[in-house]
Design an enzyme around this catalytic site. Structure first.
Site, PDB file in Angstrom:
ATOM      1  N   ARG A   1       4.358  -1.240  -2.896  1.00  0.00           N
ATOM      2  CA  ARG A   1       3.945  -2.691  -3.067  1.00  0.00           C
ATOM      3  C   ARG A   1       3.750  -3.017  -4.439  1.00  0.00           C
ATOM      4  O   ARG A   1       4.221  -3.967  -4.887  1.00  0.00           O
ATOM      5  CB  ARG A   1       2.376  -2.399  -2.680  1.00  0.00           C
ATOM      6  CG  ARG A   1       2.264  -2.882  -1.074  1.00  0.00           C
ATOM      7  CD  ARG A   1       0.816  -2.619  -0.875  1.00  0.00           C
ATOM      8  NE  ARG A   1       0.593  -1.279  -0.692  1.00  0.00           N
ATOM      9  CZ  ARG A   1      -0.761  -0.575  -0.256  1.00  0.00           C
ATOM     10  NH1 ARG A   1      -1.846  -1.106  -0.445  1.00  0.00           N
ATOM     11  NH2 ARG A   1      -0.718   0.733  -0.111  1.00  0.00           N
TER      12      ARG A   1
ATOM     13  N   GLU B   1      -5.161  12.238  -3.604  1.00  0.00           N
ATOM     14  CA  GLU B   1      -6.523  12.392  -3.100  1.00  0.00           C
ATOM     15  C   GLU B   1      -6.637  13.883  -2.243  1.00  0.00           C
ATOM     16  O   GLU B   1      -7.254  14.602  -2.553  1.00  0.00           O
ATOM     17  CB  GLU B   1      -7.162  11.388  -2.379  1.00  0.00           C
ATOM     18  CG  GLU B   1      -7.906  10.522  -3.328  1.00  0.00           C
ATOM     19  CD  GLU B   1      -8.381   9.034  -2.773  1.00  0.00           C
ATOM     20  OE1 GLU B   1      -7.758   8.215  -2.387  1.00  0.00           O
ATOM     21  OE2 GLU B   1      -9.808   8.967  -2.447  1.00  0.00           O
TER      22      GLU B   1
END
Ligand code: AMP
Length: 173
Positions: free
Chosen positions: A61, A98
């Site tokens: 993005r 993560e």
């Protein structure tokens, strides 16, 4: 379009892609031409103020906003891509996600020591992605003169250390 209007266009998707993540969907900005133009204009104002000569944008993005601003300002766009996607000689940085880790690369000859770089992305969470782009830029000897993101998540704010580099966070959640 104002920042308040942009903020209202972002859609929050709970538990996507996994349980516990509040996913901020930027697609409604892209399907609303006035919102996309305003977003690019806000980015471009900040990036021209830093007298940037180049943008470094991570996939995927970051590419969208980076390309819009690079076109508007007439400056370089340098893609930071996942390992194995760029065909020429690269620098690379590995960083933690993560869950697990990933590697981003840029072309070694895309920047020179005279380049003034702003790193751009759609969203800053842990800032791992932005920090990897900063490290990649520094490997080329170019200077990082700004960091710009459409969204930043306040739950991670205290963990960001950008060493006084000018920071644009257009929307905060
Ligand atoms: P980070 O490296 O933790 O700062 O994560 C930033 C990258 O992961 C950005 O490129 C985002 O596209 C994506 N990302 C992380 N968290 C979210 C979220 N809650 N909603 C949408 N995208 C996210």
């Amino acid at each position: 379009m104002t920042k308040d209007q942009l903020q209202n266009i972002i859609v929050n998707i709970p538990d996507f892609p996994i349980k516990g993540i509040q996913f901020k969907d930027i697609n409604p900005i892209l399907t609303n031409p006035a919102a996309f133009q305003s977003t690019i204009d806000i980015f471009a104002k900040f990036i021209s103020e830093q007298k940037a000569t180049a943008i470094v944008a991570p996939e995927a993005r970051g590419f969208i906003f980076g390309a819009g601003v690079a076109y508007k300002l007439g400056i370089k766009l340098v893609l930071a891509r996942k390992k194995g996607k760029l065909p020429s000689k690269t620098y690379e940085v590995e960083y933690d996600l993560e869950y697990g880790s990933t590697i981003l690369q840029i072309h070694q000859d895309a920047l020179t020591k005279d380049d003034r770089v702003v790193v751009i992305d759609d969203l800053i969470a842990t800032a791992g992605t932005i920090n990897a782009c900063i490290e990649l830029t520094k490997k080329t000897q170019a200077q990082v003169v700004g960091i710009a993101s459409l969204i930043s998540l306040s739950e991670f704010e205290n963990k960001h250390h950008f060493n006084n580099v000018p920071l644009l966070e257009i929307l905060k959640f």
